[in-house]
Scaffold this motif. Sequence first.
Motif, mmCIF file in Angstrom:
data_model
loop_
_atom_site.group_PDB
_atom_site.id
_atom_site.type_symbol
_atom_site.label_atom_id
_atom_site.label_comp_id
_atom_site.label_asym_id
_atom_site.label_seq_id
_atom_site.Cartn_x
_atom_site.Cartn_y
_atom_site.Cartn_z
ATOM 1 N N VAL A 1 0.836 -1.201 0.000
ATOM 2 C CA VAL A 1 0.000 0.000 0.000
ATOM 3 C C VAL A 1 0.872 1.253 0.000
ATOM 4 O O VAL A 1 1.718 1.437 0.869
ATOM 5 C CB VAL A 1 -0.933 0.018 1.239
ATOM 6 N N GLY A 2 0.662 2.106 -0.996
ATOM 7 C CA GLY A 2 1.337 3.398 -1.037
ATOM 8 C C GLY A 2 0.495 4.429 -0.312
ATOM 9 O O GLY A 2 -0.727 4.479 -0.498
ATOM 10 N N ILE A 3 1.137 5.240 0.526
ATOM 11 C CA ILE A 3 0.404 6.237 1.308
ATOM 12 C C ILE A 3 0.993 7.608 1.022
ATOM 13 O O ILE A 3 2.163 7.877 1.323
ATOM 14 C CB ILE A 3 0.495 5.925 2.817
ATOM 15 N N ALA A 4 0.177 8.479 0.454
ATOM 16 C CA ALA A 4 0.594 9.854 0.208
ATOM 17 C C ALA A 4 0.377 10.650 1.486
ATOM 18 O O ALA A 4 -0.666 10.543 2.130
ATOM 19 C CB ALA A 4 -0.211 10.455 -0.942
ATOM 20 N N MET A 5 1.397 11.414 1.874
ATOM 21 C CA MET A 5 1.312 12.247 3.077
ATOM 22 C C MET A 5 1.874 13.620 2.757
ATOM 23 O O MET A 5 2.680 13.765 1.847
ATOM 24 C CB MET A 5 2.150 11.658 4.215
ATOM 25 N N LYS A 6 1.474 14.604 3.544
ATOM 26 C CA LYS A 6 2.102 15.915 3.450
ATOM 27 C C LYS A 6 3.567 15.751 3.835
ATOM 28 O O LYS A 6 3.910 14.891 4.657
ATOM 29 C CB LYS A 6 1.424 16.894 4.395
ATOM 30 N N PRO A 7 4.440 16.564 3.266
ATOM 31 C CA PRO A 7 5.873 16.426 3.560
ATOM 32 C C PRO A 7 6.207 16.424 5.046
ATOM 33 O O PRO A 7 7.033 15.623 5.487
ATOM 34 C CB PRO A 7 6.498 17.628 2.851
ATOM 35 N N VAL A 8 5.584 17.265 5.845
ATOM 36 C CA VAL A 8 5.919 17.329 7.268
ATOM 37 C C VAL A 8 5.530 16.037 7.988
ATOM 38 O O VAL A 8 6.271 15.556 8.840
ATOM 39 C CB VAL A 8 5.329 18.589 7.943
#
Length: 123
Positions: free
Chosen positions: A7-14
């Motif tokens: 599973v790929g999880i996109a997150m905000k950089p911080v």
Amino acid sequence: LLRCGSVGIAMKPVELAFYAWFLKRRLEAKPPIRWTDSGLAEEFLGVYSDLFGRCTGEYERIADALSAGMSKEYFESRKSRTNTALRKALEGRAGQLYMIAAFGKRPQTRFGIALPVHNIVWK
């Protein structure tokens, strides 16, 4: 992008940097942390800088927020947002393995990742 199993999880950089910080600490066999530990702000900023550089307004904003050290509010907010992103993307018991988890009892609770080191790949 954070990949947990398939599973790929996109997150905000911080948030991605915050989680990567915990992964790096786990790889380096460092113990779980508490927001009151010394040097955490600098350590986190180092990971953020390694991932995204210092030439961004976001880095400056984070550095300003951490200028007096890691506050409880900052630590808890980042931990909560990171775990929420993980919880939304990962279902069931397996997802718990990736969470930033509590170790110990109040008032000395510390936080870290229980994921076995051999399951962590840093690219």
